[in-house]
Enzyme design. Structure first.
Site, short mmCIF file in Angstrom:
data_model
loop_
_atom_site.label_atom_id
_atom_site.label_comp_id
_atom_site.label_asym_id
_atom_site.label_seq_id
_atom_site.Cartn_x
_atom_site.Cartn_y
_atom_site.Cartn_z
CB CYS A 30 -0.91 -0.06 1.22
SG CYS A 30 -1.73 1.48 1.64
CB CYS A 33 0.39 1.62 4.11
SG CYS A 33 -1.33 1.11 4.01
#
Length: 127
Positions: A30, A33
């Site tokens: 991600c 993230c």
């Protein structure tokens, strides 16, 4: 305090034994993230009286599913075993600091009263 990795094996214990826990639901693939990780880590070093935890949603799919995590990163704040914040999205440093300040300032007795009131209202409507 560095972040700790939460798993289904230590999740309940961590939330029971600590009155203030921030949880970052993330995954290695991600992009947002990865952008949020250093911000979260820096906050964990600054606020060493709080528990900063991470849940790898790939390795802990059951845990992520139990909280209905649909988007990552999702940040959750738990005080006194009560979820007081849960929103997807990577926060900038200033927003994370503001969230921590607001969470610290919350009167948890008032929060519990409001939850009881909402649950009571829900039960009344169900009848």
């Amino acid at each position: 305090m560095a972040t700790i990795e939460l798993t289904k094996d230590n999740f309940n214990e961590t939330l029971t034994e600590n009155e203030f826990v921030l949880i970052d639901f993330w995954a290695s693939w991600c992009g947002p993230c990865k952008q949020f990780a250093p911000v979260y880590e820096e906050a964990s070093e600054k606020h060493n009286d709080l528990v900063f935890a991470k849940v790898d949603t790939e390795a802990q799919q059951e845990l992520a599913a139990s909280f209905d995590i649909q988007s990552i990163p999702t940040l959750m704040v738990v005080r006194d075993k009560t979820v007081i914040y849960a929103q997807p999205g990577a926060l900038p440093k200033e927003s994370l600091e503001d969230l921590i300040r607001q969470a610290r300032d919350l009167d948890m007795d008032e929060v519990r009263k409001e939850i009881e009131k909402q649950q009571g209202d829900g039960e009344a409507q169900a009848e």
